[in-house]
Each structure stands twice: as structure tokens, then as C-alpha cells.
Design a protein around this motif. Structure first.
Motif, PDB file in Angstrom:
ATOM      1  N   ALA A  46       0.830  -1.213   0.000  1.00 58.15           N
ATOM      2  CA  ALA A  46       0.000   0.000   0.000  1.00 58.15           C
ATOM      3  C   ALA A  46       0.858   1.254   0.000  1.00 58.15           C
ATOM      4  O   ALA A  46       0.465   2.288  -0.571  1.00 58.15           O
ATOM      5  N   ALA A  47       2.038   1.154   0.610  1.00 58.57           N
ATOM      6  CA  ALA A  47       2.942   2.310   0.665  1.00 58.57           C
ATOM      7  C   ALA A  47       3.825   2.413  -0.573  1.00 58.57           C
ATOM      8  O   ALA A  47       4.663   3.314  -0.670  1.00 58.57           O
ATOM      9  N   GLY A  48       3.648   1.488  -1.512  1.00 59.79           N
ATOM     10  CA  GLY A  48       4.462   1.507  -2.728  1.00 59.79           C
ATOM     11  C   GLY A  48       5.888   1.054  -2.502  1.00 59.79           C
ATOM     12  O   GLY A  48       6.790   1.413  -3.261  1.00 59.79           O
ATOM     13  N   ALA A  49       6.117   0.272  -1.443  1.00 53.48           N
ATOM     14  CA  ALA A  49       7.465  -0.201  -1.120  1.00 53.48           C
ATOM     15  C   ALA A  49       7.424  -1.694  -0.830  1.00 53.48           C
ATOM     16  O   ALA A  49       7.825  -2.144   0.244  1.00 53.48           O
ATOM     17  N   ALA A  50       6.905  -2.460  -1.786  1.00 54.42           N
ATOM     18  CA  ALA A  50       6.783  -3.909  -1.599  1.00 54.42           C
ATOM     19  C   ALA A  50       8.136  -4.543  -1.320  1.00 54.42           C
ATOM     20  O   ALA A  50       9.177  -4.048  -1.754  1.00 54.42           O
ATOM     21  N   PHE A  51       8.112  -5.643  -0.583  1.00 53.91           N
ATOM     22  CA  PHE A  51       9.353  -6.329  -0.230  1.00 53.91           C
ATOM     23  C   PHE A  51       9.993  -6.966  -1.463  1.00 53.91           C
ATOM     24  O   PHE A  51       9.307  -7.495  -2.337  1.00 53.91           O
ATOM     25  N   ASP A  52      11.313  -6.916  -1.503  1.00 53.30           N
ATOM     26  CA  ASP A  52      12.056  -7.580  -2.587  1.00 53.30           C
ATOM     27  C   ASP A  52      12.089  -9.084  -2.369  1.00 53.30           C
ATOM     28  O   ASP A  52      12.267  -9.848  -3.313  1.00 53.30           O
ATOM     29  N   LEU A  53      11.933  -9.500  -1.113  1.00 55.02           N
ATOM     30  CA  LEU A  53      11.866 -10.923  -0.793  1.00 55.02           C
ATOM     31  C   LEU A  53      11.205 -11.095   0.574  1.00 55.02           C
ATOM     32  O   LEU A  53      11.500 -10.350   1.503  1.00 55.02           O
ATOM     33  N   VAL A  54      10.326 -12.082   0.663  1.00 55.17           N
ATOM     34  CA  VAL A  54       9.705 -12.453   1.936  1.00 55.17           C
ATOM     35  C   VAL A  54      10.175 -13.855   2.297  1.00 55.17           C
ATOM     36  O   VAL A  54      10.034 -14.779   1.502  1.00 55.17           O
ATOM     37  N   LEU A  55      10.752 -14.003   3.492  1.00 56.85           N
ATOM     38  CA  LEU A  55      11.247 -15.297   3.982  1.00 56.85           C
ATOM     39  C   LEU A  55      10.337 -15.781   5.096  1.00 56.85           C
ATOM     40  O   LEU A  55      10.201 -15.122   6.128  1.00 56.85           O
ATOM     41  N   LEU A  56       9.729 -16.942   4.913  1.00 57.62           N
ATOM     42  CA  LEU A  56       8.796 -17.486   5.897  1.00 57.62           C
ATOM     43  C   LEU A  56       9.348 -18.750   6.535  1.00 57.62           C
ATOM     44  O   LEU A  56       9.858 -19.629   5.842  1.00 57.62           O
ATOM     45  N   ASP A  57       9.201 -18.846   7.857  1.00 60.16           N
ATOM     46  CA  ASP A  57       9.563 -20.073   8.565  1.00 60.16           C
ATOM     47  C   ASP A  57       8.437 -21.087   8.410  1.00 60.16           C
ATOM     48  O   ASP A  57       7.264 -20.775   8.666  1.00 60.16           O
ATOM     49  N   TYR A  58       8.777 -22.290   8.025  1.00 62.16           N
ATOM     50  CA  TYR A  58       7.778 -23.329   7.762  1.00 62.16           C
ATOM     51  C   TYR A  58       6.938 -23.663   8.993  1.00 62.16           C
ATOM     52  O   TYR A  58       5.744 -23.928   8.889  1.00 62.16           O
ATOM     53  N   GLY A  59       7.571 -23.626  10.186  1.00 59.33           N
ATOM     54  CA  GLY A  59       6.878 -24.096  11.382  1.00 59.33           C
ATOM     55  C   GLY A  59       6.325 -23.022  12.288  1.00 59.33           C
ATOM     56  O   GLY A  59       5.873 -23.314  13.397  1.00 59.33           O
ATOM     57  N   MET A  60       6.303 -21.765  11.859  1.00 62.06           N
ATOM     58  CA  MET A  60       5.838 -20.699  12.755  1.00 62.06           C
ATOM     59  C   MET A  60       4.311 -20.673  12.828  1.00 62.06           C
ATOM     60  O   MET A  60       3.614 -21.237  11.974  1.00 62.06           O
ATOM     61  N   PRO A  61       3.749 -20.019  13.858  1.00 63.37           N
ATOM     62  CA  PRO A  61       2.290 -19.952  14.016  1.00 63.37           C
ATOM     63  C   PRO A  61       1.594 -19.388  12.783  1.00 63.37           C
ATOM     64  O   PRO A  61       2.055 -18.408  12.190  1.00 63.37           O
ATOM     65  N   GLY A  62       0.501 -20.029  12.412  1.00 65.72           N
ATOM     66  CA  GLY A  62      -0.311 -19.564  11.299  1.00 65.72           C
ATOM     67  C   GLY A  62       0.010 -20.207   9.962  1.00 65.72           C
ATOM     68  O   GLY A  62      -0.762 -20.080   9.011  1.00 65.72           O
ATOM     69  N   MET A  63       1.129 -20.900   9.869  1.00 69.13           N
ATOM     70  CA  MET A  63       1.545 -21.421   8.565  1.00 69.13           C
ATOM     71  C   MET A  63       0.677 -22.587   8.082  1.00 69.13           C
ATOM     72  O   MET A  63       0.350 -22.675   6.910  1.00 69.13           O
ATOM     73  N   ASN A  64       0.357 -23.511   8.987  1.00 66.01           N
ATOM     74  CA  ASN A  64      -0.463 -24.666   8.596  1.00 66.01           C
ATOM     75  C   ASN A  64       0.128 -25.351   7.361  1.00 66.01           C
ATOM     76  O   ASN A  64      -0.545 -25.551   6.336  1.00 66.01           O
ATOM     77  N   GLY A  65       1.398 -25.700   7.481  1.00 60.64           N
ATOM     78  CA  GLY A  65       2.071 -26.369   6.368  1.00 60.64           C
ATOM     79  C   GLY A  65       2.242 -25.446   5.175  1.00 60.64           C
ATOM     80  O   GLY A  65       2.585 -24.270   5.319  1.00 60.64           O
ATOM     81  N   PHE A  66       1.948 -25.960   3.995  1.00 60.46           N
ATOM     82  CA  PHE A  66       2.145 -25.187   2.770  1.00 60.46           C
ATOM     83  C   PHE A  66       1.008 -24.206   2.515  1.00 60.46           C
ATOM     84  O   PHE A  66       1.110 -23.365   1.623  1.00 60.46           O
TER      85      PHE A  66
END
Length: 206
Positions: A46-66
Motif C-alpha cells: 500500500a505504501a508503494g514499497a513492496a518487499f524484494d523478498l519475503v522469507l517465511l519459517d515453515y513451522g511458525m504460528p499460522g503457517m499450517n504447512g504449505f
């Protein structure tokens, strides 16, 4: 380079952020779960500054696998999203790429390799450590499929250019070229860069 790291382990977040910022050229934001990641991604877009890369931990809360990975990819607006994990069960890297992710990073990777892989994926490439990749086709096979960028790097190998020369000619960083060379060797079933060039000539790839 604007990076988002989402992991529920505070120490890992802080160490990785500190290392990247010390490298220079990185602006890093961190969150502890998937809802936080999705919120940060929406705010950045929304601010016009999208991330160049997002790194997600597989086992963190909310992930529910893939499922979490697919949600983040859907919300990324086409930006690269990658998965990292302390475990690498058989078939996970292939599933990650199959979801449309930019790559898979084991947490056991050395810090220098993590930085290079992040730069690689932020540049639009896909990354999985070679030891976790499926074995490449045997030399002489017609099954090897190279991306357009890999063909450009291969042309440099065929011309006898060093990684530094190829990087300069293509406007890329040398570590990125090294990763491409490793991938090319795997895909062609080559022992090294010289062998890759030989195979490429035999198959009329360059």
C-alpha cells in the motif's frame, strides 16, 4: 533491498537481520507469525514499497504447512516469497517450488550462503541448495532445461570467461553467477564448469 523475515524464534530473526544489515544494502523487517507477515506485506504494498523478498519459517504460528506459503504468495503481488526451515523432509524443496515459491533455505546454511541465496532470489531467480535438489540428468541427456539467464551464463562459460567477467557482462553480482554455474553443472550432469562447456558444445547449447 527490502526484506521481510517471518520466524517465531526471536534470536534467529535478530541474528539474521543483524547479519544482513551489516552486509550493507539491506533494509530488514521482522515478524513472528504468518498474520504479522501478511499484514506487513499489505502495508508495504500500500505504501508503494513492496518487499524484494519475503522469507517465511515453515513451522511458525499460522503457517499450517504449505497453506501459509500459498497465502503469502497470493498476497505478494508477484514478489518473491521463499520458505526456510530447520528440517528438510524428502520432497519438501520440490513442493516449495511447486507452490510457486522463490526457493527453500535450510536453517543449517552458513550465513554467507544465506546472504547469497537471498540476493539470488530477490533478483528473480529460484534457489534450492544443490544437496537437496534432485540429481540432474546424465551428461548428453536432452532433458536438461536451462532458463534464459542460465543460457547466458553458459555462453560465458563456453567463451572461457571467468565468473567476474560474466557478472560484469550481464550486470549481475559474482556470487549470483557462482550459483548459476552450480545449477548449470547439476542440470547438465557436469563435474565442473569446463565439463559443462564441453557438454554444451556437444549438445549445441552454445
Amino acid at each position: 533491498m527490502h526484506i521481510l523475515i517471518a520466524d517465531d524464534h526471536e534470536l534467529l530473526r535478530d541474528v539474521l537481520r543483524s547479519y544482513l544489515e551489516a552486509e550493507g544494502g539491506f533494509t530488514v523487517e521482522t515478524v513472528a507469525d504468518l498474520p504479522g507477515a501478511l499484514s506487513s506485506m499489505a502495508a508495504a504494498t500500500a505504501a508503494g514499497a513492496a518487499f524484494d523478498l519475503v522469507l517465511l519459517d515453515y513451522g511458525m504460528p499460522g503457517m499450517n504447512g504449505f497453506d501459509g506459503l500459498q497465502r503469502a504468495i497470493a498476497e505478494s503481488g508477484g514478489g518473491p516469497v521463499a520458505l526456510m526451515s530447520g528440517l528438510a523432509p524428502a520432497g519438501v524443496p520440490e513442493k516449495v517450488l511447486g507452490c510457486g515459491a522463490a526457493g527453500y533455505l535450510p536453517k543449517s546454511l552458513p550465513a554467507r550462503s544465506v546472504v547469497n541465496a537471498i540476493r539470488f532470489m530477490a533478483a528473480g531467480e529460484r534457489y534450492v541448495p544443490l544437496e537437496l535438489s534432485r540429481p540432474g540428468p546424465a551428461a548428453g541427456s536432452t532433458e536438461a532445461t536451462l532458463s534464459a539467464r542460465e543460457r547466458e551464463v553458459l555462453a560465458g562459460l563456453c567463451n572461457g570467461e571467468a565468473n567476474k567477467e560474466i557478472a560484469r557482462n550481464l550486470g549481475l553480482r559474482e556470487p549470483t553467477i557462482k550459483l548459476h554455474v552450480k545449477t548449470i553443472c547439476r542440470k547438465l550432469g557436469a563435474r565442473n564448469r569446463t565439463h559443462a562447456a564441453m557438454i554444451a558444445r556437444e549438445q549445441s547449447l552454445c
